[in-house]
Write a protein that holds these residues in place. Structure first.
Motif, PDB file in Angstrom:
ATOM      1  N   SER A  71     -10.719  51.161  51.876  1.00 53.05           N
ATOM      2  CA  SER A  71     -11.374  51.180  53.191  1.00 53.05           C
ATOM      3  C   SER A  71     -10.775  52.262  54.083  1.00 53.05           C
ATOM      4  O   SER A  71      -9.673  52.756  53.829  1.00 53.05           O
ATOM      5  N   ALA A  72     -11.515  52.603  55.128  1.00 54.37           N
ATOM      6  CA  ALA A  72     -11.035  53.602  56.091  1.00 54.37           C
ATOM      7  C   ALA A  72      -9.715  53.152  56.714  1.00 54.37           C
ATOM      8  O   ALA A  72      -8.806  53.958  56.924  1.00 54.37           O
ATOM      9  N   ASN A  73      -9.571  51.852  56.991  1.00 56.44           N
ATOM     10  CA  ASN A  73      -8.329  51.327  57.574  1.00 56.44           C
ATOM     11  C   ASN A  73      -7.165  51.439  56.602  1.00 56.44           C
ATOM     12  O   ASN A  73      -6.060  51.811  56.984  1.00 56.44           O
ATOM     13  N   GLN A  74      -7.418  51.133  55.317  1.00 57.58           N
ATOM     14  CA  GLN A  74      -6.362  51.250  54.300  1.00 57.58           C
ATOM     15  C   GLN A  74      -5.942  52.712  54.146  1.00 57.58           C
ATOM     16  O   GLN A  74      -4.761  53.009  54.018  1.00 57.58           O
ATOM     17  N   ALA A  76      -6.189  55.119  56.439  1.00 54.61           N
ATOM     18  CA  ALA A  76      -5.448  55.527  57.637  1.00 54.61           C
ATOM     19  C   ALA A  76      -4.003  55.014  57.578  1.00 54.61           C
ATOM     20  O   ALA A  76      -3.058  55.735  57.906  1.00 54.61           O
ATOM     21  N   ALA A  77      -3.827  53.768  57.130  1.00 51.88           N
ATOM     22  CA  ALA A  77      -2.486  53.182  57.035  1.00 51.88           C
ATOM     23  C   ALA A  77      -1.644  53.925  55.995  1.00 51.88           C
ATOM     24  O   ALA A  77      -0.461  54.191  56.221  1.00 51.88           O
ATOM     25  N   LYS A  80      -0.595  57.275  57.416  1.00 55.58           N
ATOM     26  CA  LYS A  80       0.468  57.088  58.416  1.00 55.58           C
ATOM     27  C   LYS A  80       1.809  56.842  57.716  1.00 55.58           C
ATOM     28  O   LYS A  80       2.831  57.409  58.099  1.00 55.58           O
ATOM     29  N   GLU A  86      -4.222  61.553  60.552  1.00 52.97           N
ATOM     30  CA  GLU A  86      -5.426  60.847  60.126  1.00 52.97           C
ATOM     31  C   GLU A  86      -6.518  61.821  59.699  1.00 52.97           C
ATOM     32  O   GLU A  86      -7.367  61.503  58.888  1.00 52.97           O
TER      33      GLU A  86
END
Length: 144
Positions: A71-74, A76-77, A80, A86
């Motif tokens: 996912s986009a959140n995974q 991004a994490a 980071k 990002e």
């Protein structure tokens, strides 16, 4: 002020669909494997909307039964965690594999648009994260 260069419009979805369909038939991939979709890299001699190519790949892969997309959140994490911005468009297979490892993916899809910006081609490679081995590779012309 000079006018902005005219951005060519490409039919990304129609151009990548046969390549992705072909890739999804690759053997030795267990259904449900985790795939990191790397941002499409622009190696042409001009500007084009590679983000639209990435989005077309994402849309095509989102409904497949073989891979589960990071996912986009995974993503991004994981960026980071590795100290990447990002917006970092990885740009190298090594960086893409490192990011895929960090995100817990078994496979990474690396894509590169190259050639003349007026008639570019796209190279797509499916790589095994564990070894960096290229399991499948395809190339296609990007249509308008």
């Amino acid at each position: 002020m000079p006018p902005l260069p005219k951005m060519r419009v490409f039919n990304w979805a129609a151009s990548i669909e046969p390549l992705v369909d072909n890739m999804l038939n690759v053997n030795n991939v267990v259904a449900g494997s985790v795939l990191l979709l790397d941002s499409v890299k622009n190696s042409t001699n001009g500007q084009l909307q590679s983000a639209k190519a990435t989005e077309a790949l994402h849309q095509k892969l989102a409904s497949n039964k073989k891979f589960v997309l990071i996912s986009a959140n995974q993503l991004a994490a994981a960026k980071k965690k590795l100290g990447l911005s990002e917006n970092d468009s990885l740009g190298s297979r090594t960086k893409a594999i490192g990011l895929a490892r960090s995100a817990g993916a078994q496979y990474v899809l690396y894509s590169d648009i190259k050639g003349n910006v007026k008639a570019p081609t796209i190279d797509i490679q499916l790589m095994l994260v564990e070894t960096g081995e290229i399991l499948w590779s395809g190339e296609g012309v990007i249509g308008h």
